[in-house]
Design a protein around this motif. Structure first.
Motif, PDB file in Angstrom:
ATOM      1  N   ASP A  80     -27.852 -29.863  17.632  1.00  0.00           N
ATOM      2  CA  ASP A  80     -28.701 -31.057  17.495  1.00  0.00           C
ATOM      3  C   ASP A  80     -29.392 -30.956  19.028  1.00  0.00           C
ATOM      4  OD1 ASP A  80     -26.860 -32.100  19.565  1.00  0.00           O
ATOM      5  OD2 ASP A  80     -26.759 -33.876  18.305  1.00  0.00           O
TER       6      ASP A  80
ATOM      7  N   GLU B  84     -24.964 -39.825  16.034  1.00  0.00           N
ATOM      8  CA  GLU B  84     -25.607 -38.453  15.774  1.00  0.00           C
ATOM      9  C   GLU B  84     -25.851 -38.296  14.215  1.00  0.00           C
ATOM     10  OE1 GLU B  84     -26.064 -36.321  18.261  1.00  0.00           O
ATOM     11  OE2 GLU B  84     -24.918 -37.409  19.638  1.00  0.00           O
ATOM     12  N   ARG B  85     -27.155 -38.457  14.034  1.00  0.00           N
ATOM     13  CA  ARG B  85     -27.848 -38.414  12.692  1.00  0.00           C
ATOM     14  C   ARG B  85     -27.574 -37.319  11.729  1.00  0.00           C
ATOM     15  NH1 ARG B  85     -32.143 -36.521  10.624  1.00  0.00           N
ATOM     16  NH2 ARG B  85     -33.173 -36.317  12.436  1.00  0.00           N
ATOM     17  N   GLN B  86     -27.791 -36.170  12.774  1.00  0.00           N
ATOM     18  CA  GLN B  86     -27.813 -34.892  12.035  1.00  0.00           C
ATOM     19  C   GLN B  86     -26.233 -34.410  11.789  1.00  0.00           C
ATOM     20  OE1 GLN B  86     -29.507 -32.274  14.766  1.00  0.00           O
ATOM     21  NE2 GLN B  86     -31.266 -32.322  13.651  1.00  0.00           N
TER      22      GLN B  86
ATOM     23  N   GLU C  51     -25.402 -36.371   8.532  1.00  0.00           N
ATOM     24  CA  GLU C  51     -25.866 -35.794   7.268  1.00  0.00           C
ATOM     25  C   GLU C  51     -25.394 -34.552   6.993  1.00  0.00           C
ATOM     26  OE1 GLU C  51     -30.199 -35.522   8.187  1.00  0.00           O
ATOM     27  OE2 GLU C  51     -30.534 -37.511   8.293  1.00  0.00           O
ATOM     28  N   TYR C  52     -24.885 -33.811   7.967  1.00  0.00           N
ATOM     29  CA  TYR C  52     -24.140 -32.768   7.779  1.00  0.00           C
ATOM     30  C   TYR C  52     -22.747 -32.818   7.050  1.00  0.00           C
ATOM     31  CZ  TYR C  52     -20.976 -28.752   8.677  1.00  0.00           C
ATOM     32  OH  TYR C  52     -20.004 -27.620   8.331  1.00  0.00           O
TER      33      TYR C  52
END
Length: 60
Positions: A6, A20-22, A25-26
């Motif tokens: 990220d 931590e958005r990513q 989403e992961y």
């Protein structure tokens, strides 16, 4: 064990930070669950991904 990257560096695969958005989403895509399910499990068992996976009934 660097993996997903990220803006601030590599996402930690052992702990899940909900900011931590990513990373969220992961794990949503990997486990096939919704963000609300991850948030609920995170509040219940803590930030370790193996504990969250166990709470959701998923393999890590």
């Amino acid at each position: 064990m660097p993996g997903l990257k990220d803006k601030r560096g590599f996402i930690d695969k052992d702990r899940l930070d909900l900011t931590e958005r990513q990373a969220v989403e992961y794990w949503m895509k990997r486990w096939g669950v919704t963000r609300d399910q991850i948030v609920t499990a995170h509040r219940k068992v803590g930030r370790m991904t193996k504990d969250i996976a166990a709470e959701l009934g998923k393999k890590r």
